[in-house]
Design a protein around this motif. Structure first.
Motif, short mmCIF file in Angstrom:
data_model
loop_
_atom_site.label_atom_id
_atom_site.label_comp_id
_atom_site.label_asym_id
_atom_site.label_seq_id
_atom_site.Cartn_x
_atom_site.Cartn_y
_atom_site.Cartn_z
N THR A 1 -0.69 2.32 14.57
CA THR A 1 -1.38 3.59 14.75
C THR A 1 -1.70 3.78 16.24
OG1 THR A 1 -2.39 3.34 12.60
CG2 THR A 1 -3.41 4.95 14.06
N GLY B 1 -9.02 5.26 11.35
CA GLY B 1 -7.62 5.57 11.06
C GLY B 1 -7.41 5.78 9.56
N GLU C 1 -9.56 1.43 5.37
CA GLU C 1 -9.92 2.63 6.14
C GLU C 1 -10.15 3.82 5.22
OE1 GLU C 1 -7.60 1.64 10.34
OE2 GLU C 1 -6.51 2.65 8.74
N LYS D 1 -4.57 4.18 7.61
CA LYS D 1 -3.34 3.42 7.46
C LYS D 1 -3.51 2.29 6.45
CE LYS D 1 0.77 3.13 9.39
NZ LYS D 1 0.94 2.49 10.69
N THR D 2 -4.78 1.97 6.14
CA THR D 2 -5.04 0.87 5.20
C THR D 2 -6.00 1.34 4.12
OG1 THR D 2 -7.00 0.04 6.36
CG2 THR D 2 -4.86 -0.83 7.09
N LEU E 1 1.10 4.45 1.14
CA LEU E 1 0.33 5.19 2.15
C LEU E 1 0.13 6.68 1.81
CD1 LEU E 1 1.77 3.62 5.46
CD2 LEU E 1 -0.20 2.92 4.13
N THR F 1 0.85 -1.18 0.00
CA THR F 1 0.00 0.00 0.00
C THR F 1 0.89 1.23 0.00
OG1 THR F 1 -1.62 -1.20 1.33
CG2 THR F 1 -1.88 1.19 1.21
N GLY G 1 6.55 -2.11 9.55
CA GLY G 1 5.87 -0.82 9.64
C GLY G 1 5.64 -0.38 11.08
N SER G 2 4.59 0.38 11.28
CA SER G 2 4.33 0.98 12.59
C SER G 2 2.87 0.74 12.98
CB SER G 2 4.58 2.48 12.53
OG SER G 2 3.82 3.03 11.47
#
Ligand SMILES: Cc1cc2nc3c(=O)[nH]c(=O)nc-3n(C[C@H](O)[C@H](O)[C@H](O)COP(=O)(O)OP(=O)(O)OC[C@H]3O[C@@H](n4cnc5c(N)ncnc54)[C@H](O)[C@@H]3O)c2cc1C
Length: 158
Positions: free
Chosen positions: A122, A136, A142, A138-139, A52, A50, A119-120
């Motif tokens: 949220t 969020g 979402e 992030k995807t 982002l 993805t 990754g990180s």
């Protein structure tokens, strides 16, 4: 077991996560490592990377969701791709435990070198109700939810 191990006897570079970092690294190394007799293995629950920075564009309805993703299978042809999530790493024995996307029992995979590119996570600010009610960004899912919410809100009578 989620996949048949094709590259049993070849030295393996294992990349945990096929997002921006994992995807770019795999793309740059895959052919050289294959030609030298090794294999690059990418593990990710999603079959795509993805991008982002495009998610706000998807949420705003400016671009299609498919324009913000890059399919692994199309671009990582010299890699071994595993659909799953790495749940634990045993550095001493150089193996990881993977939960496949088919939700079958976990399986172990050996590696020679590992790159952790998961990754990180949220995090939300401590604002009451935020974690329960906010969406969020992030995807892809979402971003599409936000876009759909904006669309239906804009069509609702005031
Ligand atoms: C809305 C938004 C806008 C952004 N805009 C910009 C920008 O304009 N410029 C900029 O420089 N940066 C931007 N960023 C930041 C940039 O996108 C990130 O820094 C970058 O994506 C980080 O790459 P990564 O590979 O570390 O993580 P990610 O791209 O998040 O990839 C992590 C991958 O790891 C996978 N994964 C997670 N856990 C596991 C596991 N246990 N096992 C296997 N796989 C796992 C995930 O499925 C995912 O595919 C933005 C970020 C967001 C959210």
């Amino acid at each position: 077991m989620a996949f048949n191990q094709l590259a049993k006897d070849r030295p393996r570079l294992l990349i945990v996560g096929g997002g921006y970092v994992g995807f770019t690294l795999a793309q740059q190394l895959q052919t050289r490592i294959k030609e030298s007799g090794g294999v690059v293995t990418v593990v990710d629950p999603n079959p795509y990377m993805t991008y982002l920075p495009f998610l706000p564009e998807v949420a705003a309805g400016n671009i299609e969701a498919r324009s913000a993703i890059v399919p692994h299978r199309q671009h990582l042809k010299d890699c071994e791709l595993i659909g799953g999530r790495v749940e634990s790493i045993d550095h001493a024995n150089r193996t990881v435990s993977i939960r496949g996307i088919d939700q079958g029992p976990n399986f172990e995979l050996p590696y020679d070198e590992i790159v952790i590119a998961g990754g990180s996570m949220t995090r939300t600010f401590p604002i009451e109700g935020l974690a329960e009610n906010a969406i969020g960004l992030k995807t892809i899912e979402e971003a599409v939810s936000l876009r759909n919410w904006f669309w239906s809100a804009s069509r609702s009578p005031r």
